[in-house]
Write an enzyme that holds these catalytic residues in place. Structure first.
Site, PDB file in Angstrom:
ATOM      1  N   GLU A   9       1.398  -0.405  -5.064  1.00 35.74           N
ATOM      2  CA  GLU A   9       0.476   0.691  -5.386  1.00 35.74           C
ATOM      3  C   GLU A   9       1.325   1.909  -5.732  1.00 35.74           C
ATOM      4  O   GLU A   9       1.641   2.731  -4.883  1.00 35.74           O
ATOM      5  CB  GLU A   9      -0.453   1.009  -4.213  1.00 35.74           C
ATOM      6  CG  GLU A   9      -1.560   1.941  -4.647  1.00 35.74           C
ATOM      7  CD  GLU A   9      -2.240   2.692  -3.525  1.00 35.74           C
ATOM      8  OE1 GLU A   9      -3.314   3.254  -3.768  1.00 35.74           O
ATOM      9  OE2 GLU A   9      -1.698   2.752  -2.409  1.00 35.74           O
ATOM     10  N   ASP A  60       0.830  -1.200   0.000  1.00 33.38           N
ATOM     11  CA  ASP A  60       0.000   0.000   0.000  1.00 33.38           C
ATOM     12  C   ASP A  60       0.873   1.261   0.000  1.00 33.38           C
ATOM     13  O   ASP A  60       1.839   1.360   0.766  1.00 33.38           O
ATOM     14  CB  ASP A  60      -0.857  -0.032   1.275  1.00 33.38           C
ATOM     15  CG  ASP A  60      -1.823   1.120   1.364  1.00 33.38           C
ATOM     16  OD1 ASP A  60      -2.733   1.173   0.528  1.00 33.38           O
ATOM     17  OD2 ASP A  60      -1.661   1.976   2.262  1.00 33.38           O
TER      18      ASP A  60
HETATM   19  C1  GLC Z   1      -4.236   3.174  -0.456  1.00 36.71           C
HETATM   20  C2  GLC Z   1      -5.488   2.333  -0.413  1.00 36.71           C
HETATM   21  C3  GLC Z   1      -6.621   3.195   0.026  1.00 36.71           C
HETATM   22  C4  GLC Z   1      -6.312   3.724   1.411  1.00 36.71           C
HETATM   23  C5  GLC Z   1      -4.971   4.453   1.424  1.00 36.71           C
HETATM   24  C6  GLC Z   1      -4.490   4.710   2.830  1.00 36.71           C
HETATM   25  O1  GLC Z   1      -4.310   4.173  -1.399  1.00 36.71           O
HETATM   26  O2  GLC Z   1      -5.707   1.736  -1.660  1.00 36.71           O
HETATM   27  O3  GLC Z   1      -7.844   2.499   0.040  1.00 36.71           O
HETATM   28  O4  GLC Z   1      -7.315   4.608   1.827  1.00 36.71           O
HETATM   29  O5  GLC Z   1      -3.963   3.689   0.801  1.00 36.71           O
HETATM   30  O6  GLC Z   1      -3.984   3.566   3.407  1.00 36.71           O
END
Ligand code: GLC
Length: 564
Positions: A291, A231
């Site tokens: 991500e 993440d």
């Molecule tokens: C990432 C996740 C999202 C979350 C954020 C904070 O972007 O995909 O859903 O709110 O991280 O952890």
């Protein structure tokens, strides 16, 4: 037309072999040199919304386990479960209060182990969502950190004095609105949070934090996890001098001035951390998905790392930025990803963005368009990640009243930002009450389209979106060209039909996708290029091939094996 591509085919083949060889570094690979995750189809499960076994309105581990046969039959090889660790659920699990357990709302560690065992029996890998950037403010580390300036964990988070009394250390804003600094009156300092104030950022410059995070991944690998989706990995580090970010003009949905996140995102130090995480992953033949909201391929390449020593599957999200059916735009993005230094990943939607059904749908032909989009991301060279419910044509169902919104950013940003509830509604299993997701009232309402788009009904209908997904996924698993073949764009000036070949050795598969609302007839000059015909492998409606021509319905698909 094909002949002029032949020389290119050879060059592309050689190049991609070189990339693969570097990438696999003598790891467990198949006869063709592929690691397991290169041929796998990944499926993202949002556990709150997938299947509720104990009827409390929220999905759980046993619910997921009960649907493994469905996933296997669909053609899924790996499931990525968004955070299921103990959490106050402010950001629905992305605020972790214990990294080495399962939230009681989802079951127990034993339930997880059962899920992992059952998945393994079916040849399905489990990928967990690791949140390395921040914890919950209820995590014992943060509770200790906040307790005094001299506590053992003080330096595990980012604490600073105000610029002047009463003013945060700098102008950084949280991506969820407001200042990224929260004042703690007890210790008279501010702590930094890129997301909600309940999600304090960890201090990755502290070696104890780094070591602990690496060990947590090891802990899960030992419990049968095959990798992680990481993440928000591009924001692990911040400028130690806390320079103000440049303000770029205008205001966002929360009323904050837009700024370029120059000093708190994408710092080069991130890559050292990723190399460390990768080293541990390699001990377990695991995969790291990132991500990584990269703006272009040069930036994406940084995340593959030199000699592919960082993330195997950084998500480029470039498809998610093409929000219209434009062959030109998709061609551009496919060419870009094919020029990247690592193996491509394809994503068309997830738990943070509106579903593809609505982003591309015209309101009239959405089901055909769903099949069209499936045909695109499931026939390209790379690893696709399906978001749950995409295979049914689930629709984004945004709350219409502020009081119904569950995602906090939807409440603070209303009405400009309505939050992400719309793409997180319960999985639509059947036509029964609550779409078969739960016997209790689900945490988010089931959209009315559950009556028409659900697993039970679509399984019986050979023309459904689900049946088409299954067909495409079967093809992907069995057709060598679709698995490993190179991508060769055709008719690059066509504004309506996106077409390409997937070429493996001397075999080729033709993919023709009509991105327009009018029927199309395309001449592929097959005979002149030594092919007698294109035998249909998958097609929608009346789309078909005769001689040199492929005829496509509005938004129609034709996928055919070229035969001599
Ligand atoms: C990432 C996740 C999202 C979350 C954020 C904070 O972007 O995909 O859903 O709110 O991280 O952890």
């Amino acid at each position: 037309m094909l002949s002029k591509f032949r020389r290119i085919v050879v060059v592309v083949l050689l190049l991609s072999c070189a990339v693969l060889n570097a990438q696999n570094r003598a790891k467990t690979v198949d006869a063709g040199g592929h690691a397991w995750w290169q041929h796998a189809v990944f499926y993202e499960v949002y556990p709150r919304s997938f299947a509720d076994s104990n009827n409390d309105g929220v999905g759980d581990m046993n619910g997921i386990a009960s649907k493994l046969d469905y996933l296997k039959d669909l053609g899924v090889d790996a499931i990525w479960i968004t955070p299921c660790f103990p959490s106050p659920q402010v950001d629905f699990g992305y605020d972790v209060s214990n990294y080495e357990d399962i939230d009681p709302m989802y079951g127990t560690l034993a339930d997880f182990e059962n899920l992992a065992r059952e998945a393994k029996k079916r040849g399905i890998h489990i990928i967990l969502d690791f949140v390395p950037n921040h914890t919950s403010d209820q995590h014992p580390w943060f509770v200790d950190s906040k307790s005094s300036r001299t506590s053992a964990h003080r330096d595990w988070y980012i604490w600073r004095d105000g610029k002047v009394p009463g003013q945060p250390p700098n102008n950084w804003t949280s991506t969820f609105g407001g200042s990224a600094w929260k004042f703690d009156p007890a210790t008279n300092q501010y702590y930094y949070h890129y997301f909600y104030a309940q999600q304090p950022d960890l201090n990755w410059r502290n070696p104890a934090v780094e070591k602990t995070m690496f060990d947590i991944t090891r802990w899960w690998y030992k419990r049968g996890v095959s990798g992680f989706r990481l993440d928000a990995v591009d924001i692990l580090f911040e400028d130690p001098n806390l320079k103000d970010n440049p303000v770029t003009g205008g205001r966002n949905a929360y009323g904050d001035a837009y700024q370029e996140h120059k000093y708190n995102t994408k710092l080069p130090e991130v890559h050292q951390a990723l190399r460390g995480l990768r080293k541990v992953a390699d001990e377990y033949n695991a995969v790291l998905i990132g991500e990584t909201w990269t703006k272009d391929i040069a930036e994406l390449n940084l995340y593959y790392g030199k000699g592919n020593n960082e993330l195997q599957l950084p998500m480029d999200f470039l498809f998610t930025t093409v929000n219209k059916l434009s062959p030109t735009e998709f061609r551009k993005q496919i060419a870009a990803i094919n020029s990247a230094s690592g193996w491509p990943t394809f994503v068309i939607s997830n738990h943070d963005i509106a579903r593809s059904y609505d982003r591309y749908g015209d309101g009239q032909h959405n089901d055909d368009i769903a099949k069209l989009m499936a045909s695109l991301y499931l026939t390209l060279r790379g690893t696709p990640i399906l978001y749950y419910g995409e295979e049914l044509g689930m629709k984004t169902t945004v709350p219409t009243r502020r009081e119904d919104v569950k995602d906090p950013i939807g409440r603070s940003g209303w009405p400009k930002e309505k939050g992400r509830d719309g793409e997180r509604t319960p999985m639509q299993w059947d036509e029964s009450v609550n779409a078969g997701f739960s016997k209790a009232t689900p945490w988010l309402s089931v959209p009315p389209t559950a009556k028409t788009h659900n697993v039970a009904d679509e399984s019986k209908d050979p023309d459904s979106i689900l049946s088409f997904y299954k067909k495409l996924l079967r093809l992907r698993h069995t057709n060598k060209e679709l698995l490993d073949g190179n991508y060769l764009p055709l008719n690059q000036n066509d504004q309506k039909v996106l077409s390409y070949l997937r070429v493996y050795q001397d075999q080729a598969v033709l993919v023709a996708l009509n991105m327009s609302g009018t029927p199309q007839r395309v001449n592929f000059e097959l005979k002149r290029n030594g092919f007698a015909s294109a035998r249909a492998l998958a097609a929608t409606g009346k789309s078909s091939s005769q001689g040199d021509f492929v005829t496509l319905d509005p938004y129609g698909v034709f996928i055919g094996q070229l035969e001599r």
